[in-house]
Motif scaffolding. Sequence first.
Motif, PDB file in Angstrom:
ATOM      1  N   SER A   1      -6.684  -5.005   3.349  1.00 55.88           N
ATOM      2  CA  SER A   1      -7.102  -3.603   3.327  1.00 55.88           C
ATOM      3  C   SER A   1      -6.803  -2.885   4.641  1.00 55.88           C
ATOM      4  O   SER A   1      -6.628  -1.669   4.660  1.00 55.88           O
ATOM      5  N   ASP A   2      -6.712  -3.613   5.764  1.00 54.72           N
ATOM      6  CA  ASP A   2      -6.383  -2.987   7.048  1.00 54.72           C
ATOM      7  C   ASP A   2      -4.883  -2.852   7.268  1.00 54.72           C
ATOM      8  O   ASP A   2      -4.437  -2.409   8.328  1.00 54.72           O
TER       9      ASP A   2
ATOM     10  N   GLU B   1      -8.435 -11.423  -0.163  1.00 48.31           N
ATOM     11  CA  GLU B   1      -9.439 -10.748   0.672  1.00 48.31           C
ATOM     12  C   GLU B   1     -10.645 -10.436  -0.205  1.00 48.31           C
ATOM     13  O   GLU B   1     -10.518  -9.779  -1.243  1.00 48.31           O
TER      14      GLU B   1
ATOM     15  N   GLN C   1       0.808  -1.214   0.000  1.00 46.95           N
ATOM     16  CA  GLN C   1       0.000   0.000   0.000  1.00 46.95           C
ATOM     17  C   GLN C   1       0.842   1.265   0.000  1.00 46.95           C
ATOM     18  O   GLN C   1       0.435   2.289  -0.561  1.00 46.95           O
TER      19      GLN C   1
END
Length: 359
Positions: free
Chosen positions: A109-110, A157, A59
């Motif tokens: 995503s976390d 995910e 990310q």
Amino acid sequence: PIWSILKDRDEVLWIGFRGNNNLYYSKDGQHFSYIDIEGLSPSKNNAIKNGVKSIYQSQDGSIYAATKKNLYEIINSGESYYAKSILLELENQKINTRILHTYELFQASDGTFFIGQQLKGLQKSMGNGKLDQRVFRTYNPTIEPSLKSFRITDVLEDATGRIWVGTYKGLHLYRPGTDDFLFFTKQQDDIHSLSSDIVICMHEDRRGNLWIGTPNGLNMLVPGIDQGFSFKCFQEKEGLPNNYIHAIEEDEKGYLWISTNKGISKFDPEEMTFLNYDVFDGLPANSFMENASYNGEDGILYFGSINGLTAFHPDSIRDQNSNPEIVLTGFKIFNQEVKAGQKFKKRIILDQAIEYESS
């Protein structure tokens, strides 16, 4: 043979090969440069199966490469790139260690990192920071409650935030509340179970369907009552060219492109039909490599085979069953060719070339 593919946010194309001299990048998609990685320099021993199994961009934009011997961060020096070795801290260990035989890198995503290995199971990061600034918890069959296999093939995910893990002993669903896994395997005489215990690849389509590729066909996850699941399987009898599924990508129109041991198949999820392509359609090989694929932001799909890279935009591929467009290339009167602007009986018949005339 190509093991891994990535097109990063700067439009640099990265290709990881099996064997030596195995990490290349290209800024224009045509000319490639080589990155030297520790321990993977050319060898006279052809039996050594080195290579870059996974290339991943996190990310924060960092690029990581995984090999048989370790994890590496790819550093941009301005004029070129180089590979920096990474040692990770595992839970309950006092020293940092190499992460061997990494097959899969994934960041949820976390921000949580998952590292799938072929000999040690799954590593899940705890806390914040870059990849090499986190402590990792291990999951494998020697630790309860945990996974049923040491060999991890894929991590995904889905749109609801669930983490799915593919292994050599079934499909696993991570349950964060209890920090354990629910698992699904092939059940004898149950046509609604997985078609194989070995999960090679996974893909969630735009409709929210989860597709699982195995050596024995393509499986679609079918949600049931009370959080139960079943599977619908597609094999050669449904139109696949081969049951061994290596990779799955989805194009902008919702069609799935599936690499196998007998070419690439285009699957229509609504009609449940397949169109198959092989070396006679221009592929460099019929056999492809496990999890070696990538979907670029420009819509170009990439698949790694045993004999190089295949790249194409799905809109450029004509279905075999479609009728070709008819084009008029010549016009004659009384067996005499008539050209644009030429007079026939004091009259101009064609104002422009025949292929551009509308009627």
